[in-house]
Motif scaffolding. Structure first.
Motif, short mmCIF file in Angstrom:
data_model
loop_
_atom_site.label_atom_id
_atom_site.label_comp_id
_atom_site.label_asym_id
_atom_site.label_seq_id
_atom_site.Cartn_x
_atom_site.Cartn_y
_atom_site.Cartn_z
N VAL A 27 0.81 -1.22 0.00
CA VAL A 27 0.00 0.00 0.00
C VAL A 27 0.84 1.26 0.00
O VAL A 27 0.28 2.37 -0.12
N GLY A 28 2.16 1.14 0.16
CA GLY A 28 3.04 2.30 0.07
C GLY A 28 3.15 3.14 1.33
O GLY A 28 3.79 4.18 1.31
N TYR A 29 2.55 2.72 2.44
CA TYR A 29 2.61 3.46 3.70
C TYR A 29 3.62 2.81 4.64
O TYR A 29 3.79 1.59 4.64
N ALA A 30 4.25 3.62 5.48
CA ALA A 30 5.15 3.10 6.51
C ALA A 30 4.31 2.51 7.64
O ALA A 30 3.13 2.83 7.80
N ALA A 31 4.94 1.63 8.44
CA ALA A 31 4.22 0.96 9.53
C ALA A 31 3.59 1.95 10.51
O ALA A 31 2.41 1.79 10.88
N PRO A 32 4.30 3.00 10.96
CA PRO A 32 3.66 3.96 11.90
C PRO A 32 2.44 4.65 11.29
O PRO A 32 1.47 4.92 12.00
N GLU A 33 2.48 4.91 9.96
CA GLU A 33 1.35 5.55 9.31
C GLU A 33 0.12 4.65 9.32
O GLU A 33 -1.01 5.10 9.56
N LEU A 34 0.34 3.36 9.07
CA LEU A 34 -0.78 2.44 9.07
C LEU A 34 -1.33 2.23 10.47
O LEU A 34 -2.56 2.19 10.68
N LEU A 35 -0.44 2.09 11.45
CA LEU A 35 -0.88 1.85 12.83
C LEU A 35 -1.66 3.03 13.39
O LEU A 35 -2.44 2.86 14.35
N ALA A 36 -1.48 4.17 12.80
CA ALA A 36 -2.22 5.36 13.27
C ALA A 36 -3.50 5.59 12.48
O ALA A 36 -4.16 6.62 12.64
N SER A 37 -3.85 4.62 11.60
CA SER A 37 -5.01 4.81 10.72
C SER A 37 -5.97 3.64 10.86
O SER A 37 -5.76 2.70 11.62
N ASN A 38 -7.06 3.73 10.08
CA ASN A 38 -8.10 2.72 10.05
C ASN A 38 -8.11 2.07 8.67
O ASN A 38 -7.75 2.69 7.67
N ILE A 39 -8.56 0.80 8.60
CA ILE A 39 -8.56 0.11 7.31
C ILE A 39 -9.46 0.82 6.29
O ILE A 39 -9.22 0.75 5.09
N LYS A 40 -10.47 1.53 6.76
CA LYS A 40 -11.41 2.19 5.85
C LYS A 40 -10.74 3.31 5.07
O LYS A 40 -11.19 3.69 3.99
N GLU A 41 -9.67 3.89 5.65
CA GLU A 41 -9.02 5.03 5.02
C GLU A 41 -8.30 4.67 3.73
O GLU A 41 -8.07 5.54 2.89
N ILE A 42 -7.91 3.40 3.58
CA ILE A 42 -7.18 3.02 2.36
C ILE A 42 -7.99 2.05 1.50
O ILE A 42 -7.52 1.64 0.43
N THR A 43 -9.21 1.67 1.93
CA THR A 43 -10.04 0.74 1.16
C THR A 43 -10.87 1.52 0.14
O THR A 43 -11.40 2.58 0.44
N HIS A 44 -10.96 0.98 -1.09
CA HIS A 44 -11.76 1.60 -2.14
C HIS A 44 -13.21 1.72 -1.68
O HIS A 44 -13.77 0.78 -1.11
N ARG A 45 -13.81 2.88 -1.95
CA ARG A 45 -15.15 3.14 -1.42
C ARG A 45 -16.19 2.13 -1.93
O ARG A 45 -17.15 1.82 -1.22
N GLU A 46 -16.00 1.60 -3.14
CA GLU A 46 -16.97 0.64 -3.67
C GLU A 46 -16.88 -0.73 -2.98
O GLU A 46 -17.79 -1.53 -3.09
N ASP A 47 -15.77 -0.98 -2.27
CA ASP A 47 -15.59 -2.26 -1.58
C ASP A 47 -15.87 -2.18 -0.09
O ASP A 47 -15.86 -3.21 0.60
N LEU A 48 -16.11 -0.95 0.44
CA LEU A 48 -16.23 -0.77 1.89
C LEU A 48 -17.45 -1.48 2.47
O LEU A 48 -17.37 -2.15 3.51
N VAL A 49 -18.60 -1.34 1.82
CA VAL A 49 -19.84 -1.90 2.38
C VAL A 49 -19.74 -3.42 2.50
O VAL A 49 -20.04 -3.99 3.55
N ALA A 50 -19.28 -4.06 1.44
CA ALA A 50 -19.16 -5.53 1.47
C ALA A 50 -18.14 -5.97 2.50
O ALA A 50 -18.34 -6.97 3.20
N LEU A 51 -17.05 -5.21 2.67
CA LEU A 51 -16.03 -5.56 3.66
C LEU A 51 -16.58 -5.44 5.07
O LEU A 51 -16.35 -6.33 5.92
#
Length: 834
Positions: free
Chosen positions: A295-319
């Motif tokens: 995904v191109g993000y460093a580990a601290p960046e991901l740990l400070a975020s939520n999975i929804k922030e990098i998931t495509h909006r069309e796939d969020l509801v099903a996920l």
């Protein structure tokens, strides 16, 4: 034969040898036995040995062995009653023991003989060294101990040795390997049994038999006490083993748990796929380097975020739905494809595997994400999907995609009957000539250019596709009227007819178009395309470079041609074809100089079918090849038959027409040679007729083939001369000897001075090239007169004879020809001159 097989073949003879030795030993012993030396004490010991001793064994703890009480009794008999009594006792004991183990007579006899032989050897070894055996228990203590040990040693060596040899031979194994694996440990039981017998004999010698019998109950008690002790020892050992095993399992479980944790930590950190621990709320709790790379993000960046922030909006509801189902326990795991937004803004396709982790009370703790980058695979799939429905050369839709569009157009038309559509089937004219002359690369570039021009002629909603080769199709939808389809066809013809400049070559082509309109009423896409194809073939037959709209009659004609093709295939095998022969007459003498063989078809239902109906179908389907070969062979056979039975002059030739497909056959020379050879016909008696169109496409190849035929010795004629495409500049290069003027010029010669001049020119040209000329289609005396005035040498037509059967043809040949026609003409000329 292998060594193992050789050993196995010696097993049975060896067993019989041992049995024989045992019988000899028994016989020798019986002879030496002194029954008076045996008393009731021997009888008592015998009963104990045979009835009790062989059934009782004493287990030795932690050793793979046991002491048989019968062995002890036999050793005891040896020390108390002498060698002969011991040998016979061993024979009886071995016999009854073996009977309980095996019912095979050979095995029982062998086991008894082994025990007899080993006991016999032990007795005589002991006698040779110590003398009288019964005196040993009363003698020196040390000497007695040595004797007891020697008894055990010799008995063990002889008994185990004889058995080991037999088993090794039977199994096909080496003796030492068999001894070491199965008999080495048994030495202990022999020494234990001999020691027990030695002690008992010493006690009897010291205190007497009655003292020993009085102590027997004590021995029994000791025996059972020992057995109980063994059971206790085994139980204690088993409990200790269980405890040690449990402790070992606990230790192994703890070590496995630690190793599992270490493996998980190592696998998590160094996994080639992305892995993450996610809370039930969607926050990243732990990520590995591979996930960061995806995904191109460093580990601290991901740990400070939520999975929804990098998931495509069309796939969020099903996920979210699947995470909820995992938390509720509806499913244990889930796999899906999810798109993530890379830090650089690009879209990353991934394969996501999710599973739920619970604590000891089955309470949900967190989720494990396994993420694999499948972007390259998705792109490849998209490319494969595009390739599956598009032409690789032009990029246009292919047949599959075109048919899919036609099906949708039919469905839309059903819903709205006013919606008109049409299919156009396009086939380039003379494209094969361009491809063969300028090469496939130029041909491919031309197809790409045509594809671009076709796309430029259409509206955005229309579809143009390439079916393959030089065939294209167009689907026109939402037409206001049927004339719109014809207008598009005209535009396409205009666009395609414009010259192409490819690699320095200016190339021209035209197109034949068949049009099928939805107004006909179609339920299947295949039927629409079939009718457009039928109309296109109609356009080809009408002269190419045109468009034709399909009508019902074309379909009926196509079905008729299909039936003709089916019947044609059967006709060859059923021998429904026959030949007629039309004479070619010398216009100078009136005599028949040759015949042209013409094929006819006698259909079992339709009657006589003329060549104009079935030859084009045969040409198109390739059936002209076997049909043409049959005509060639039959014509040669008939001519040779006339020569043999009717003395026909060999100057009379048989002319046979070659089709375009026949002429292009690589083995044509061999076909002609074979027909001549099988018929026994001289090559000069055969003439082959070709047309200008057959040699026009590839002059050099045609000239080479004609030269080979000429070298074979057959005559060559150019049929229908004046109607083809060949240049007169090439005519002198063709090794032909006859030009046949097409009937279209001859039939109109008397009414059209232009045709007469064409005939004159052909005759003059033939003379200058030293060729003969045959005029086809001579039907009137006036045509005959003009041809003779022009100097034409030969004629063929209904004026002389229509094509006739072989019997009638030979009559024409044997009679005085057609001199009457020529003489009538000459008489008329004299009257006019007068």
């Amino acid at each position: 034969m292998s060594k193992a097989t050789t050993r196995q073949s010696l097993a049975k003879p060896y067993m019989w040898l041992v049995i024989g030795l045992g019988l000899v030993a028994c016989a020798f012993t019986v002879v030496r036995l002194q029954p008076s030396e045996l008393g009731w004490r021997f009888a008592l010991v015998s009963v104990l040995t045979l009835g009790f001793g062989s059934r009782v064994v004493v287990q030795i703890p932690r050793v793979r062995g046991q002491i048989s009480v019968s062995d002890t009794f036999i050793f005891l008999v040896l020390l108390l009653f002498g060698g002969e009594a011991a040998i016979l006792m061993s024979a009886a004991d071995a016999f009854f023991s073996s009977r309980r183990i095996s019912k095979k007579k050979l095995t029982v006899a062998f086991n008894s003989a082994v025990y007899v032989c080993s006991t016999f050897l032990t007795v005589w070894v002991l006698r040779l060294i110590f003398g009288d055996i019964r005196g040993l228990p009363h003698g020196d203590q040390s000497r007695y101990i040595v004797a007891v040990c020697l008894v055990a040693l010799v008995q063990y060596a002889a008994n185990s040795g004889l058995v080991a040899v037999g088993v090794a031979l039977k199994a096909g194994q080496p003796l030492w390997q068999m001894w070491r694996q199965n008999f080495l440990w048994t030495s202990l039981t022999y020494f234990a049994g001999a020691s027990a017998a030695g002690i008992i004999a010493k006690l009897i010698a010291t205190f007497g038999l009655y003292a020993f019998l009085a102590a027997a109950p004590i021995v029994v008690v000791v025996y059972f006490t020992y057995c109980t002790y063994l059971k206790n020892v085994e139980a204690s050992t088993r409990q200790a083993d269980i405890a040690r095993q449990h402790a070992l399992e606990v230790q192994q479980h703890m070590e496995a748990l630690r190793e599992s944790e270490e493996r998980f930590r190592s696998a998590f950190d160094y996994a080639t796929i992305g892995m993450g621990v996610v809370s039930l709320g969607g926050r990243w709790l732990q990520v590995n380097p591979s996930l960061c790379e995806i995904v191109g993000y460093a580990a601290p960046e991901l740990l400070a975020s939520n999975i929804k922030e990098i998931t495509h909006r069309e796939d969020l509801v099903a996920l979210d739905e699947q995470i909820q189902r995992l938390a509720e326990g509806a499913i244990s795991s889930h796999q899906t494809e999810v798109r993530y937004a890379h830090k650089q803004g690009k879209e990353v396709w991934t394969h996501l595997g999710m599973s739920l982790v619970r604590d000891g009370q089955t309470k949900p703790l967190h989720l494990i994400f396994q993420i694999q980058d499948i972007t390259d695979r998705k792109r490849a799939e998209e490319q494969l999907l595009h390739d599956a429905f598009h032409d690789a050369l032009t990029g246009l839709p292919n047949r599959a995609l075109f048919m899919d569009h036609v099906k949708m157009a039919i469905q839309r038309s059903r819903r709205n009957g006013e919606r008109l559509f049409a299919a156009l089937f396009l086939d380039l004219d003379r494209f094969k000539i361009i491809n063969d002359s300028l090469g496939h690369m130029v041909g491919d570039q031309m197809l790409v250019g045509i594809a671009h021009r076709l796309e430029a002629c259409l509206r955005p909603g229309d579809t143009v596709a390439r079916l393959g080769g030089d065939e294209f199709t167009i689907l026109l939808e939402d037409l206001a009227e049927t004339e719109d389809a014809i207008d598009v066809a005209r535009r396409v013809q205009e666009a395609v007819s414009q010259p192409f400049n490819i690699g320095g070559h200016e190339v021209f082509t035209t197109v034949s178009i068949g049009i099928a309109l939805s107004a006909t009423g179609y339920e299947r896409a295949e039927d629409l395309l079939r009718d457009a194809d039928t109309a296109m073939y109609r356009a080809k037959l009408l002269g190419k470079k045109r468009h034709v709209v399909f009508d019902k009659g074309m379909h009926d004609r196509a079905m008729e041609l299909l039936q003709i093709e089916t019947d044609l295939r059967r006709a060859i095998t059923r021998k429904e074809f026959f030949l007629n022969y039309q004479p070619i007459v010398s216009l100078e003498t009136g005599k028949v100089c040759s015949f042209e063989a013409l094929v006819r078809w006698r259909h079992p239902e339709r009657g006589l079918v003329m060549p104009s109906e079935f030859v084009p179908v045969a040409e198109e389907t390739g059936l002209i090849i076997p049909l043409g070969q049959w005509v060639l062979r039959e014509a040669c056979r008939q001519m040779r038959e006339w020569q043999k039975f009717f003395r026909v002059d060999e100057a009379v030739a048989m002319s046979v027409n070659l089709s375009g497909r026949q002429f292009s056959q690589a083995d044509l020379i061999e076909q002609v040679s074979s027909a001549l050879r099988d018929a026994g016909l001289r090559p000069g008696c055969l003439k082959l007729e070709i047309t200008e169109s057959m040699v026009a496409e590839n002059m050099d190849t045609a000239i080479d083939m004609l030269t080979q035929l000429r070298d074979l010795g057959v005559g060559l004629s150019m049929d229908d001369f004046g109607t083809g495409y060949s240049s007169l500049s090439y005519l002198h290069r063709f090794p032909i000897d006859t030009l046949k003027i097409d009937r279209s010029f001859v039939t109109q010669m008397t009414d059209n001075t232009e045709n007469a001049e064409i005939v004159r020119t052909i005759v003059t040209l033939a003379r200058s090239l030293d060729m003969n000329v045959v005029a086809e289609g001579v039907e009137t005396r006036e045509q005959l007169r003009q041809l003779r005035d022009l100097g034409c040498g030969y004629g063929q037509g209904y004026l002389f004879s229509k094509p006739v059967a072989a019997a009638q043809a030979i009559e024409l040949l044997l009679k005085d020809g057609f001199s009457n026609l020529l003489s009538a003409r000459d008489e008329g000329a004299r009257i006019l001159a007068a």
